[in-house]
Scaffold this motif. Structure first.
Motif, PDB file in Angstrom:
ATOM      1  N   ALA A 201       0.813  -1.223   0.000  1.00 29.42           N
ATOM      2  CA  ALA A 201       0.000   0.000   0.000  1.00 29.42           C
ATOM      3  C   ALA A 201       0.843   1.267   0.000  1.00 29.42           C
ATOM      4  O   ALA A 201       0.288   2.372   0.024  1.00 29.42           O
ATOM      5  N   TYR A 202       2.168   1.149  -0.034  1.00 25.58           N
ATOM      6  CA  TYR A 202       3.049   2.310   0.055  1.00 25.58           C
ATOM      7  C   TYR A 202       3.347   2.824  -1.348  1.00 25.58           C
ATOM      8  O   TYR A 202       4.178   2.271  -2.070  1.00 25.58           O
ATOM      9  N   TRP A 203       2.651   3.884  -1.732  1.00 24.00           N
ATOM     10  CA  TRP A 203       2.791   4.460  -3.066  1.00 24.00           C
ATOM     11  C   TRP A 203       3.351   5.875  -2.934  1.00 24.00           C
ATOM     12  O   TRP A 203       2.789   6.720  -2.242  1.00 24.00           O
ATOM     13  N   THR A 204       4.434   6.148  -3.636  1.00 20.98           N
ATOM     14  CA  THR A 204       5.159   7.391  -3.411  1.00 20.98           C
ATOM     15  C   THR A 204       4.594   8.593  -4.157  1.00 20.98           C
ATOM     16  O   THR A 204       5.268   9.616  -4.278  1.00 20.98           O
ATOM     17  N   CYS A 205       3.352   8.502  -4.642  1.00 21.40           N
ATOM     18  CA  CYS A 205       2.700   9.748  -5.087  1.00 21.40           C
ATOM     19  C   CYS A 205       2.414  10.641  -3.882  1.00 21.40           C
ATOM     20  O   CYS A 205       2.305  11.863  -4.010  1.00 21.40           O
ATOM     21  N   ASN A 206       2.327  10.019  -2.676  1.00 19.53           N
ATOM     22  CA  ASN A 206       2.153  10.769  -1.424  1.00 19.53           C
ATOM     23  C   ASN A 206       2.515   9.829  -0.281  1.00 19.53           C
ATOM     24  O   ASN A 206       1.685   9.048   0.174  1.00 19.53           O
ATOM     25  N   ALA A 207       3.767   9.879   0.152  1.00 20.40           N
ATOM     26  CA  ALA A 207       4.259   8.962   1.180  1.00 20.40           C
ATOM     27  C   ALA A 207       5.477   9.581   1.844  1.00 20.40           C
ATOM     28  O   ALA A 207       6.038  10.569   1.350  1.00 20.40           O
ATOM     29  N   SER A 208       5.892   9.000   2.967  1.00 21.83           N
ATOM     30  CA  SER A 208       7.066   9.537   3.658  1.00 21.83           C
ATOM     31  C   SER A 208       7.787   8.456   4.438  1.00 21.83           C
ATOM     32  O   SER A 208       7.235   7.391   4.728  1.00 21.83           O
ATOM     33  N   ALA A 209       9.037   8.753   4.777  1.00 24.47           N
ATOM     34  CA  ALA A 209       9.861   7.867   5.602  1.00 24.47           C
ATOM     35  C   ALA A 209      11.000   8.697   6.176  1.00 24.47           C
ATOM     36  O   ALA A 209      11.290   9.807   5.692  1.00 24.47           O
ATOM     37  N   ARG A 210      11.639   8.173   7.216  1.00 20.22           N
ATOM     38  CA  ARG A 210      12.769   8.881   7.816  1.00 20.22           C
ATOM     39  C   ARG A 210      13.961   8.867   6.867  1.00 20.22           C
ATOM     40  O   ARG A 210      14.313   7.835   6.296  1.00 20.22           O
ATOM     41  N   THR A 211      14.586  10.012   6.724  1.00 14.09           N
ATOM     42  CA  THR A 211      15.694  10.158   5.779  1.00 14.09           C
ATOM     43  C   THR A 211      16.835   9.207   6.107  1.00 14.09           C
ATOM     44  O   THR A 211      17.397   8.563   5.209  1.00 14.09           O
ATOM     45  N   ALA A 212      17.188   9.104   7.373  1.00  9.00           N
ATOM     46  CA  ALA A 212      18.308   8.237   7.757  1.00  9.00           C
ATOM     47  C   ALA A 212      18.021   6.778   7.412  1.00  9.00           C
ATOM     48  O   ALA A 212      18.916   6.049   6.954  1.00  9.00           O
ATOM     49  N   GLN A 213      16.793   6.341   7.624  1.00 11.71           N
ATOM     50  CA  GLN A 213      16.463   4.958   7.312  1.00 11.71           C
ATOM     51  C   GLN A 213      16.438   4.721   5.800  1.00 11.71           C
ATOM     52  O   GLN A 213      16.874   3.667   5.319  1.00 11.71           O
ATOM     53  N   LEU A 214      15.947   5.690   5.057  1.00  6.89           N
ATOM     54  CA  LEU A 214      15.972   5.578   3.597  1.00  6.89           C
ATOM     55  C   LEU A 214      17.400   5.369   3.097  1.00  6.89           C
ATOM     56  O   LEU A 214      17.656   4.515   2.235  1.00  6.89           O
ATOM     57  N   ARG A 215      18.325   6.126   3.640  1.00  2.00           N
ATOM     58  CA  ARG A 215      19.721   5.974   3.232  1.00  2.00           C
ATOM     59  C   ARG A 215      20.283   4.649   3.699  1.00  2.00           C
ATOM     60  O   ARG A 215      21.049   3.991   2.976  1.00  2.00           O
ATOM     61  N   ALA A 216      19.890   4.214   4.894  1.00  4.10           N
ATOM     62  CA  ALA A 216      20.425   2.972   5.452  1.00  4.10           C
ATOM     63  C   ALA A 216      20.010   1.744   4.646  1.00  4.10           C
ATOM     64  O   ALA A 216      20.779   0.773   4.543  1.00  4.10           O
ATOM     65  N   VAL A 217      18.789   1.766   4.081  1.00  3.08           N
ATOM     66  CA  VAL A 217      18.316   0.592   3.334  1.00  3.08           C
ATOM     67  C   VAL A 217      18.682   0.661   1.858  1.00  3.08           C
ATOM     68  O   VAL A 217      18.320  -0.228   1.074  1.00  3.08           O
ATOM     69  N   GLY A 218      19.412   1.693   1.446  1.00  7.66           N
ATOM     70  CA  GLY A 218      19.881   1.757   0.063  1.00  7.66           C
ATOM     71  C   GLY A 218      19.041   2.611  -0.861  1.00  7.66           C
ATOM     72  O   GLY A 218      19.268   2.603  -2.078  1.00  7.66           O
ATOM     73  N   MET A 219      18.064   3.327  -0.309  1.00  5.26           N
ATOM     74  CA  MET A 219      17.211   4.231  -1.103  1.00  5.26           C
ATOM     75  C   MET A 219      16.469   3.440  -2.190  1.00  5.26           C
ATOM     76  O   MET A 219      16.263   2.239  -2.066  1.00  5.26           O
ATOM     77  N   PHE A 220      16.056   4.101  -3.260  1.00  6.18           N
ATOM     78  CA  PHE A 220      15.338   3.422  -4.339  1.00  6.18           C
ATOM     79  C   PHE A 220      16.309   2.616  -5.194  1.00  6.18           C
ATOM     80  O   PHE A 220      17.456   3.012  -5.405  1.00  6.18           O
ATOM     81  N   ASP A 221      15.843   1.500  -5.697  1.00  4.94           N
ATOM     82  CA  ASP A 221      16.635   0.660  -6.580  1.00  4.94           C
ATOM     83  C   ASP A 221      16.567   1.252  -7.983  1.00  4.94           C
ATOM     84  O   ASP A 221      15.510   1.255  -8.623  1.00  4.94           O
TER      85      ASP A 221
END
Length: 304
Positions: free
Chosen positions: A183-203
């Motif tokens: 259900a996580y669609w990035t037309c309108n979504a959010s996450a913590r910046t540090a965690q986004l970087r930690a998991v490798g960001m978008f593929d």
């Protein structure tokens, strides 16, 4: 008085200058102070007047513009440019043509106020699958006051988020499902910046429409983020040309890539033929007794 940037709004765009204008207009109306958020517009090689549009907002919002050469569909790369340059603790992902309610950014931030990480699904009105009802939607939306339109649509329960059936089946508290990340669609979504970087960001291997956001959410979920819905982080998805048939064809290719990439029993469901539909996915997984991400990982660790 200046303050720390609390969130970074990442807006990828490509030859959608008028849709982008609507998005930026809505960002000038947020009930956060202008110094509490920044906007990072990442242009995936537009040939229209996008580069001329963005500076027109510099006196109203903290906006930065980034350009990457047009080498085909690179929305994952564009969003990664935003994440890399983000100064806020939270990244809010918004597509061109998404008009945010004036309280949307505040609602995203409030959802992240707890100690444990979350990945937030904002609510999206008027998201159509094949550009149906486009004329009716455009006639209904007050582009100068999207908040009023959203409030009206909420009261009248019209053009609700297409995921509403998913929320009805599983309730708004769906984070314990086997696959809440769907259900996580990035037309309108959010996450913590540090965690986004930690998991490798978008593929960045995703080079066509669909699933790069679900792939990211899967990794955020495996990393401990709970997938949550924030209805007050509301927006309108302005109509634009799209082809449902083409999008589904591209999405299936990307889902097969994702299935091969992770190769777990749950993720392999994405590559089944015929495909397991979005609304049925979790119910089918539960009926088959497939392990959740955490259960599968625990089993692998025990086996290892």
């Amino acid at each position: 008085m200046g303050g720390k940037v609390k969130c970074s709004v990442v807006v990828p765009t490509y030859n959608r200058v008028e849709l982008l204008r609507h998005t930026l207009d809505s960002l000038t109306r947020q009930d956060l102070r202008a110094d509490e958020f920044e906007v990072l517009v990442v242009d995936d090689g537009s040939s229209d007047s996008t580069a001329d549009l963005v500076p027109q907002y510099e006196d109203r919002i903290n906006v930065r513009y980034f350009f990457q050469e047009d080498l085909g569909w690179r929305v994952a790369k564009a969003r990664n440019v935003g994440i890399t340059h983000a100064q806020g603790d939270v990244c809010v992902f918004v597509d061109s043509g998404v008009l945010l309610h004036s309280g949307a950014l505040r609602a995203h931030l409030e959802a992240h106020a707890g100690e444990n990480p979350v990945a937030v699904c904002g609510y999206v009105y008027c998201f159509n699958i094949d550009n149906e009802d486009a004329e009716l939607i455009n006639a209904e939306v007050d582009f100068d006051n999207p908040s009023a339109t959203i409030d009206k649509l909420r009261r009248e329960r019209r053009w609700l988020d297409v995921r509403e059936e998913f929320y009805r089946r599983h309730t708004d508290d769906f984070g314990d499902l086997p696959a809440p990340w769907l259900a996580y669609w990035t037309c309108n979504a959010s996450a913590r910046t540090a965690q986004l970087r930690a998991v490798g960001m978008f593929d960045e291997a995703f080079r066509s429409w669909g699933s790069e956001d679900v792939d990211l959410a899967y990794r955020l979920h495996r990393d401990g983020a709970r997938i949550v819905l924030a209805r007050d982080a509301a927006a309108i998805h302005a109509p634009h040309h799209k082809s449902f048939e083409e999008n589904m064809r591209d999405a299936l290719v990307n889902q097969r890539y994702m299935a091969a990439k992770y190769d777990t029993p749950l993720i392999r469901m994405l590559a089944e033929d015929p495909p397991v539909m979005f609304f049925d996915f979790n119910e089918v997984a539960i009926a088959r007794g497939l392990p959740t991400c955490a259960e599968y990982r625990a089993g692998q660790e025990l086996a290892g």
